[in-house]
Design a protein around this motif. Structure first.
Motif, mmCIF file in Angstrom:
data_model
loop_
_atom_site.group_PDB
_atom_site.id
_atom_site.type_symbol
_atom_site.label_atom_id
_atom_site.label_comp_id
_atom_site.label_asym_id
_atom_site.label_seq_id
_atom_site.Cartn_x
_atom_site.Cartn_y
_atom_site.Cartn_z
ATOM 1 N N TYR A 43 5.121 27.446 52.658
ATOM 2 C CA TYR A 43 5.928 26.878 52.095
ATOM 3 C C TYR A 43 7.530 27.735 51.768
ATOM 4 O O TYR A 43 8.161 26.713 51.398
ATOM 5 N N LEU A 44 7.423 28.449 52.290
ATOM 6 C CA LEU A 44 8.797 29.507 51.946
ATOM 7 C C LEU A 44 9.870 27.937 53.135
ATOM 8 O O LEU A 44 10.948 27.702 52.517
ATOM 9 N N ASP A 45 9.156 27.879 54.356
ATOM 10 C CA ASP A 45 9.795 26.631 54.881
ATOM 11 C C ASP A 45 10.405 25.767 54.283
ATOM 12 O O ASP A 45 11.486 25.215 54.790
ATOM 13 N N HIS A 55 2.303 15.234 44.699
ATOM 14 C CA HIS A 55 2.451 16.763 45.096
ATOM 15 C C HIS A 55 3.995 17.380 46.103
ATOM 16 O O HIS A 55 4.410 16.352 46.157
ATOM 17 N N LEU A 56 3.270 18.617 46.046
ATOM 18 C CA LEU A 56 4.792 18.926 47.179
ATOM 19 C C LEU A 56 5.002 18.884 48.143
ATOM 20 O O LEU A 56 5.852 17.849 48.891
ATOM 21 N N GLY A 57 3.506 18.024 48.839
ATOM 22 C CA GLY A 57 3.572 16.991 49.971
ATOM 23 C C GLY A 57 3.833 15.901 49.992
ATOM 24 O O GLY A 57 5.184 15.659 51.129
ATOM 25 N N HIS A 58 3.958 15.656 49.008
ATOM 26 C CA HIS A 58 4.717 13.885 48.971
ATOM 27 C C HIS A 58 6.289 14.567 49.036
ATOM 28 O O HIS A 58 6.855 13.108 49.430
ATOM 29 N N TYR A 59 6.654 15.246 48.355
ATOM 30 C CA TYR A 59 8.021 15.661 47.688
ATOM 31 C C TYR A 59 8.247 15.500 48.977
ATOM 32 O O TYR A 59 9.398 15.080 49.890
ATOM 33 N N VAL A 64 0.857 22.173 54.445
ATOM 34 C CA VAL A 64 -0.864 22.582 54.318
ATOM 35 C C VAL A 64 -1.024 23.127 53.153
ATOM 36 O O VAL A 64 -0.345 22.983 52.126
ATOM 37 N N GLY A 65 -2.712 22.732 53.053
ATOM 38 C CA GLY A 65 -2.717 22.951 51.378
ATOM 39 C C GLY A 65 -2.667 24.286 50.813
ATOM 40 O O GLY A 65 -2.491 24.959 51.711
ATOM 41 N N ILE A 66 -2.862 24.303 49.853
ATOM 42 C CA ILE A 66 -2.116 25.952 49.220
ATOM 43 C C ILE A 66 -4.139 26.538 49.704
ATOM 44 O O ILE A 66 -3.809 27.656 49.279
ATOM 45 N N SER A 95 6.224 35.529 44.773
ATOM 46 C CA SER A 95 7.618 36.024 44.284
ATOM 47 C C SER A 95 8.435 35.625 43.850
ATOM 48 O O SER A 95 8.803 34.157 43.644
ATOM 49 N N ILE A 96 9.217 35.436 45.544
ATOM 50 C CA ILE A 96 10.058 34.609 45.475
ATOM 51 C C ILE A 96 9.518 33.145 45.784
ATOM 52 O O ILE A 96 10.509 32.102 45.602
ATOM 53 N N LEU A 97 8.678 33.021 46.413
ATOM 54 C CA LEU A 97 8.416 31.315 46.526
ATOM 55 C C LEU A 97 7.933 30.854 45.252
ATOM 56 O O LEU A 97 8.519 29.658 45.159
ATOM 57 N N ASN A 98 7.428 31.526 43.768
ATOM 58 C CA ASN A 98 7.042 31.206 42.886
ATOM 59 C C ASN A 98 8.422 30.593 41.952
ATOM 60 O O ASN A 98 9.010 29.669 41.108
#
Ligand code: ATP
Ligand code: MG
Length: 336
Positions: free
Chosen positions: A246-248, A18-22, A191-193, A276-279
């Motif tokens: 997540y934006l960070d 997942h993105l945490g691993h990334y 962090v988790g979603i 939407s920016i994060l997406n």
């Protein structure tokens, strides 16, 4: 010029990455593989410690984890990707190391403690699970790794490794084993979603690298923001706000991010806009990764794992023979 070092890291095959691993580890691994000797371990035996009654979960995850590796840029020509269970020398090392750490020390380990709580083990903790940090010490030291790119949940475990290294070298009077240091990224823990302190495979609270675009959008829409930010005009909190966390991690333009934060704090910036920016940022990151995943062939993965495990075994065998020798085991050391 940077000296060539050995890098060891890995993942439990308990689901897709997942993105945490990334941000926590994969990005650093890809950067490190250019200059160093990298070993990437699929920690199936470690995953068995809390999934021993469901081995299928592990065996069915191995290929998926490898697809994720190749898609993010782990290159089998530069990194040795191997399966833990295919390198039995690691378990011999574990046996020697088990004598070098107390049960109390393992029970006090903050990472083990929080995992026990999360998994609701209470008194049913198995010896295997309690001792997985010792087996992790074997994984790191078998390759004489000095760099371990990980998220911050791994710091207390690397501490255990280094304690074992120091004790081993002192007791057996040989500098056979080397200490390792964590390589942390700027996002040490994503962090988790759902707002929990860590995105985690086992909690299913993550955006997976393989998630289709629509699933990503839904997950981002479901993220917590600031519960007191009811109207767009209300001032909002950035700290503890999952979307900003997540934006960070994923918005490259830091001056745009600073601007968004101050507008959000002031009031006047809606949650739908920041989502939407994060997406957009996450979709742009994951679309090419997903495309590369499609191209990976299962047979190539098997070849990579077979060759990688053999190479890993050669290195681990050498370390184990030095370790046996330091203890005084082996035919040549027999005293008459
Ligand atoms: P499991 O639930 O099976 O423990 P996990 O999601 O915690 O899975 P691991 O395989 O335990 O993933 O972790 C692999 C590596 O990824 C470790 O180095 C760990 O520190 C890092 N990592 C995992 N989750 C995160 C996260 N949310 N943020 C930063 N790094 C992370
Ligand atoms: Mg974990």
């Amino acid at each position: 010029m940077q000296l060539r070092q050995v890098v060891l890291t890995g993942d439990r095959p308990t689901g897709r990455l997942h993105l945490g691993h990334y941000v926590g580890s994969l990005k650093n691994r890809v950067a490190l593989q250019a200059q160093h000797d990298c070993f990437v371990m699929i920690a199936d035996t470690q995953a068995l410690t809390d999934n021993f009654d469901d081995p299928k979960r592990i065996t069915e995850s191995v290929v998926g984890v490898c697809k994720d590796y190749l898609a993010v840029g782990i290159d089998p020509m530069k990194s040795t990707v191997f399966i833990q269970s295919m390198v039995p020398e690691l378990f011999e090392l574990t046996s020697y190391f088990l004598n070098l750490v107390s049960v109390a020390r393992l029970e006090r380990n903050p990472t083990v403690k929080s995992e026990l709580q999360q998994k609701g083990f209470a008194d049913s903790i198995t010896a295997g699970f309690l001792c997985y940090p010792v087996s992790q010490a074997a994984d790191i030291t078998a390759f004489k790794a000095t760099l371990v790119p990980v998220g911050d949940d791994q710091l207390p475990l690397i501490e255990v490794t280094n304690e074992i290294v120091r004790r081993f070298n002192r007791i057996y009077c040989k500098e056979v084993l080397v200490e390792a240091e964590a390589v942390l990224s700027n996002i040490r823990r994503l962090v988790g979603i759902d707002g929990q302190t860590k995105a985690c495979k086992s909690l299913g609270n993550a955006i997976f690298l393989s998630d289709p675009s629509e699933v990503i959008r839904q997950k981002i829409n479901s993220m917590y923001t600031d519960p007191n930010h009811v109207k767009v005009s209300d001032p909002g909190r950035v700290e503890g706000n999952v979307v900003f966390a997540y934006l960070d991690a994923f918005l490259d333009d830091k001056s745009e991010l600073d601007d968004l934060k101050s507008r959000y704090r002031r009031g006047g910036l809606g949650d739908t806009v920041i989502k939407s920016i994060l997406n957009d940022a996450v979709q742009a990151l994951l679309a090419p990764i997903r495309d590369r995943m499609e191209l990976v062939k299962d047979d190539d993965i098997k070849d990579m794992l077979r060759e990688g495990s053999e190479r890993a075994r050669t290195v681990a065998t050498h370390t184990v023979s030095e370790v046996r020798d330091a203890i005084g085991f082996g035919y040549d050391n027999c005293k008459t």
